[in-house]
Design an enzyme around this catalytic site. Sequence first.
Site, mmCIF file in Angstrom:
data_model
loop_
_atom_site.group_PDB
_atom_site.id
_atom_site.type_symbol
_atom_site.label_atom_id
_atom_site.label_comp_id
_atom_site.label_asym_id
_atom_site.label_seq_id
_atom_site.Cartn_x
_atom_site.Cartn_y
_atom_site.Cartn_z
ATOM 1 N N ASP A 104 -168.890 43.065 -8.025
ATOM 2 C CA ASP A 104 -168.887 44.480 -7.616
ATOM 3 C C ASP A 104 -168.145 44.908 -6.669
ATOM 4 O O ASP A 104 -167.985 46.003 -6.022
ATOM 5 C CB ASP A 104 -169.806 45.215 -8.219
ATOM 6 C CG ASP A 104 -170.315 44.943 -9.590
ATOM 7 O OD1 ASP A 104 -169.242 44.726 -10.377
ATOM 8 O OD2 ASP A 104 -171.353 45.383 -9.976
ATOM 9 N N ARG A 122 -171.110 49.695 -11.859
ATOM 10 C CA ARG A 122 -172.164 50.511 -12.169
ATOM 11 C C ARG A 122 -172.200 51.752 -11.047
ATOM 12 O O ARG A 122 -171.991 52.785 -11.419
ATOM 13 C CB ARG A 122 -173.612 49.887 -12.225
ATOM 14 C CG ARG A 122 -173.764 49.550 -13.542
ATOM 15 C CD ARG A 122 -174.804 48.556 -13.771
ATOM 16 N NE ARG A 122 -174.801 47.482 -12.996
ATOM 17 C CZ ARG A 122 -175.928 47.004 -12.326
ATOM 18 N NH1 ARG A 122 -177.084 47.268 -12.872
ATOM 19 N NH2 ARG A 122 -175.955 45.796 -11.767
ATOM 20 N N VAL A 136 -165.047 39.156 -19.078
ATOM 21 C CA VAL A 136 -163.813 38.236 -18.780
ATOM 22 C C VAL A 136 -163.734 38.390 -17.150
ATOM 23 O O VAL A 136 -163.197 37.382 -16.683
ATOM 24 C CB VAL A 136 -162.817 38.962 -19.444
ATOM 25 C CG1 VAL A 136 -161.273 38.545 -18.896
ATOM 26 C CG2 VAL A 136 -162.586 38.629 -20.694
ATOM 27 N N GLN A 154 -143.902 28.579 -4.232
ATOM 28 C CA GLN A 154 -144.846 29.279 -3.523
ATOM 29 C C GLN A 154 -144.453 30.671 -3.095
ATOM 30 O O GLN A 154 -145.238 31.698 -2.663
ATOM 31 C CB GLN A 154 -145.344 28.470 -2.413
ATOM 32 C CG GLN A 154 -145.871 27.177 -2.579
ATOM 33 C CD GLN A 154 -145.670 25.987 -1.371
ATOM 34 O OE1 GLN A 154 -146.336 26.190 -0.373
ATOM 35 N NE2 GLN A 154 -144.682 25.279 -1.445
#
Length: 739
Positions: free
Chosen positions: A159, A203, A292, A658
């Site tokens: 988070d 949250r 996920v 790259q």
Amino acid sequence: MPEVHSAPASIGVLTSGGDAPGMNAAVRAVICTAVYHGIDVYAIHEGYHGLVHGGELIRRMGPADADGILHRGGTAIGTARSQEFRTRDGRRVAARNMLEHGIDALVVIGGDGSLTGADIFRQEWPDLLAELVDSGDISPDVADDHPVLRLAGLVGSIDNDMSGTDMTIGADTALHRIVEAMDALRSTASSHQRTFVVEVMGRHCGYLALMASLATAANWLLIPEKPPAEDWALQMCRDIKAGRDIGRRQSVVLVAEGAQDINGNPITADHIKSTLEKELGEDTRITILGHVQRGGAPSAFDRYLATVLGHAAVERLITADRDAPPQLIGLRGNRVVTTPLMDCVAQTQAIAERINAKDFDGAMLLRGGSFRQSYEILQTIQQAAARPTPAGRRRFRLAIVHSGGPAPGMNNAVRAFVRLGLDRGYTVLAVKNGFRGLRDGDVHEMDWMDVSGWVSDGGAEIGTNRYVPWGALVAQIAEQVAAHRIDGLVMAGGWAGYQAAHELHRQRHQYAALDIPIVCMPMTVNNDVPGTELSIGSDTALNSIVADVDKIRQSAVATRRVFVIEVMGHDCGYLALLSGLASGAERIYLPEEGITLDSLTADLHTLADGFRSGKRLGLIIRGEGADLVYTTGFLKSLFEKEGGTLFDARQAILGHIQEGGDPSPFDRIHATSLTARCIEFLSEQLESGARASAMLGFQSGRLQFTDLTSYPTLIHPEAQRPMEQRWMERRGLSEIMRC
Ligand code: ADP
């Protein structure tokens, strides 16, 4: 007097709370650093549950345990939630279990709950030991030998919700997962003219939702810290409709799981969907990304971050005063910082409390400047059109040009340049094909929707090349600058671009048209330009390298093999060192150091010793400019010949892969936020009648401008790299991680 600096007897490491990608890299770094210092290190499996239950769950770790976990998602040593550890009895048993192994120092990798629990444990430690002596569980001598519990905290949380560090371990990977999913949704959404409501984790913290919005073309954002106005449903419908009216084929509403309205009522994906369907008749689908976001291989940055922090945590436990307050080890602007652990927890909880108390301005304030700034940039870019220009504002004409090799993020820079410029009421011009295009007058006025859909594409839509106008050719550029009445120029590019921009700036006294503010923005995978510690594009390149090395690692399971992998960078070893750290390479060759015959011989012996004692894979990263003679092919042949029957050798030159690929979330976000600063810079110069030119860059974690005039003094006289390379400070770390 007690010896307050004495090193801990044994160190324990545990992962606790929710798992986060990168935790393994942190555990590996703790193991390698402890081994390096000759300190016993134990992994406590299943978090505090393992501490309370002891036995097999507390296991001594050696170098072999650190091998092969770096690239794995989740946490190899397990995590759990433990009710028993919440009780004093549980913690007393935990202390006894630790002392069985002489562990009196802990590296705890978890969220604020885990760190709070650790601090309670630390405070109680002397009393718990006294109780264990009373009950006869430990002897007074054992208690005397371990008078304090030393503690270092690392934040593992997708988070990015913790104070004391710019980034928590796992957040960048989660952002990768979200952005990949949203890119995929975008193509299906636009095929059907659909609206998607995407819910992401968070949250109390809108970080993931906000940054994912900035990195994709989400049209509406709902985060806990910034609830929308009372009539948000109406506003949202109006904005989505405006997008449709200007030809947007897809609409995305991004909602953080903790989003709420100003009255504190949750705003759910279902609510948004039904509103859009009812008011607009939109074909709306919900995608809840869920777990996920926690999964998959950690990103290059998370591996790097976790490695740096895991190492710093052990160093801290070893060097700090025994009685010093426990610290949270974090990264601010690529510097390791330590902050009293409980201050970080308190600050983090303060934000959640402000949100609960509906003090949203206060919550945004505590989130910090770059969070707020990102939010503001997003508000502008998401619009369907520029806002009306206030009367009296001058309509400057600003141009953007790329130069140097393609760098992922270039399209994001142009997209942000066009929209932020138009929103200020300016005329925005894109120069096609670098400075050659400017010389030839390939200059185009851009409109809001000209950059629609550019957010996720790699490459450079307006083109880039390495052309540098020298001497008299500058006159032709001056003519075109005058013809197109360009008031200010952003050069978003690499080495050639800095040369070109400086040359134009140098000749400004000769050509009046060139007496304009020019700002250079670092965009090159090589990270070899001056005035910045980090260039945009290098994060994508690092992720590309690390993903390839992961595949190479898998391909070699059935053999005993050394891989010599060549990465880009010209004369700069940034990609080599950072990809080496993030992929667990055991040897990294850098242009800054060159390669000697002695070092090759020593490396050969080390490899042979390793394979003799059971090793199956040797990973060696070589920066392309590391040495003129000892090429990648040479190294491969040398190792192949000398490896004999012990191991064979292969080479992999990763090449231009790259430079390609879709830009990483970091590169998209940085390209956008740096462009905003470039426009501000030009605007300030032009409004005030000043004509300074500058290089924008990250320095000590802040965005800073360096006078373009100083460019020649900042670059190496003989090599293509800056004089100052702060990332070289991590060189020693790569040696320690070879454990
Ligand atoms: P996170 O660390 O991700 O915030 P939790 O809040 O679930 O996750 O905490 C993980 C574990 O840390 C809990 O299961 C518990 O064992 C321990 N813990 C959390 N808070 C406390 C506390 N106040 N006292 C003791 N242990 C705690």
